[in-house]
Design an enzyme around this catalytic site. Structure first.
Site, PDB file in Angstrom:
ATOM      1  N   HIS A   8       1.295  -0.901  -0.326  1.00  0.00           N
ATOM      2  CA  HIS A   8      -0.213   0.159   0.152  1.00  0.00           C
ATOM      3  C   HIS A   8       0.525   1.505   0.065  1.00  0.00           C
ATOM      4  O   HIS A   8       1.603   1.814   1.082  1.00  0.00           O
ATOM      5  CB  HIS A   8      -0.412  -0.417   1.348  1.00  0.00           C
ATOM      6  CG  HIS A   8      -1.860   1.054   0.857  1.00  0.00           C
ATOM      7  ND1 HIS A   8      -2.056   2.361   2.451  1.00  0.00           N
ATOM      8  CD2 HIS A   8      -2.226   1.629   0.711  1.00  0.00           C
ATOM      9  CE1 HIS A   8      -2.848   2.738   2.466  1.00  0.00           C
ATOM     10  NE2 HIS A   8      -3.244   2.742   1.728  1.00  0.00           N
ATOM     11  N   GLU A  36      -0.114  -0.335  -4.819  1.00  0.00           N
ATOM     12  CA  GLU A  36      -0.802   0.431  -4.927  1.00  0.00           C
ATOM     13  C   GLU A  36      -0.327   2.083  -4.316  1.00  0.00           C
ATOM     14  O   GLU A  36       0.404   2.143  -3.967  1.00  0.00           O
ATOM     15  CB  GLU A  36      -1.918  -0.074  -3.815  1.00  0.00           C
ATOM     16  CG  GLU A  36      -3.196   1.193  -3.877  1.00  0.00           C
ATOM     17  CD  GLU A  36      -3.315   2.373  -3.565  1.00  0.00           C
ATOM     18  OE1 GLU A  36      -4.273   3.396  -3.214  1.00  0.00           O
ATOM     19  OE2 GLU A  36      -2.275   2.869  -2.540  1.00  0.00           O
ATOM     20  N   HIS A  51      -0.946  11.012  -1.847  1.00  0.00           N
ATOM     21  CA  HIS A  51      -1.994  10.697  -1.523  1.00  0.00           C
ATOM     22  C   HIS A  51      -2.983  11.733  -1.218  1.00  0.00           C
ATOM     23  O   HIS A  51      -4.490  12.119  -1.559  1.00  0.00           O
ATOM     24  CB  HIS A  51      -2.158   9.436  -0.644  1.00  0.00           C
ATOM     25  CG  HIS A  51      -3.319   9.118   0.515  1.00  0.00           C
ATOM     26  ND1 HIS A  51      -3.872   9.973   0.683  1.00  0.00           N
ATOM     27  CD2 HIS A  51      -4.272   8.968  -0.557  1.00  0.00           C
ATOM     28  CE1 HIS A  51      -5.370   9.721   1.413  1.00  0.00           C
ATOM     29  NE2 HIS A  51      -5.453   8.616   0.908  1.00  0.00           N
TER      30      HIS A  51
END
Length: 243
Positions: A8, A36, A51
């Protein structure tokens, strides 16, 4: 390998998320097959891997990503917040991550957008992925249904995935409406019935964000095809590669 490990934002438990350091640490673990990452556009149209819509949490900069030129973003320190060892780590461009991951990791690329926040984001990502010959190694995901529809309109060969964290509604129906073959879902939203239904329909399921061995084992017991997205791929390794 069943219940594949997805790093992640890279190996974000140990390295600053969505940086080349985190990507390299994920690549160094041979059992990590997927990663990801999150992608947004700078003011001058460069896809960058970060992000938050704001620069404040993970860099020494301030303000919105969409309001900054790439040259400004790339000069920021995106590593010191995680530890002195990562001082000087940068916000990478998507191009840099693709070059590093190509032939090593498959990518779940989340398009961080809503409505018309980032005009041209889908085309820019598609162009970069195709330029690197990685279309078959990538799934493009988003919370935003319109972004997923735009991807299919631009290049229907791309695999798309819906990100879903609602406690209500019918994710299976929504996937069918959007012609998606991938579901990214909060791990505590999954249950055996839903997992089996999606598997029967050929939908690949990724559960996020799972950092405890107990939860990893619970998901594995639910269905062998559930992909486990974690900040701690080392814990995944300790859990599923036990001798």
């Amino acid at each position: 390998m069943k219940n594949m490990c997805v790093a992640h934002r890279g190996f974000s438990g140990k390295a600053p998320e969505n940086t080349l350091a985190a990507v390299r640490m994920a690549i160094a673990l041979p059992f990590v097959r997927w990663m990801e990452i999150d992608v947004q556009l700078t003011k001058d149209g460069v896809p960058v891997v970060i992000h938050d819509f704001s620069l404040d949490r993970t860099t020494n900069g301030h303000g919105k990503v969409k309001n900054m030129d790439y040259e400004h973003v790339r000069r920021l320190d995106a590593g010191s917040w995680k530890g002195r060892a990562f001082r000087g780590e940068r916000v990478p461009s998507l191009k840099e991550v693709l070059e590093l991951a190509s032939g090593r990791l498959r990518l779940n690329i989340e398009l961080k957008t809503s409505g018309d926040m980032y005009p041209g984001l889908e085309q820019a990502v598609i162009d970069l992925v195709n330029a690197h010959g990685m279309r078959d190694e990538v799934v493009l995901t988003s919370f935003d249904a319109s972004a997923l529809q735009r991807i299919k309109g631009l290049d229907p060969r791309f695999r798309t995935g819906l990100i879903y964290d609602s406690r209500s509604g019918d994710p299976a129906r929504k996937l069918k409406e959007l012609d998606c073959s991938f579901l990214s879902i909060s791990f505590d939203r999954l249950n055996p019935r839903l997992a089996e239904l999606l598997a029967e329909r050929g939908i690949r399921v990724m559960a996020w964000t799972v950092n405890k061995a107990k939860e990893m084992r619970r998901l594995a017991g639910m269905h062998s095809e559930i992909m486990i997205c974690t900040n701690r791929p080392d814990i995944w390794g300790d859990t599923f590669l036990e001798v």
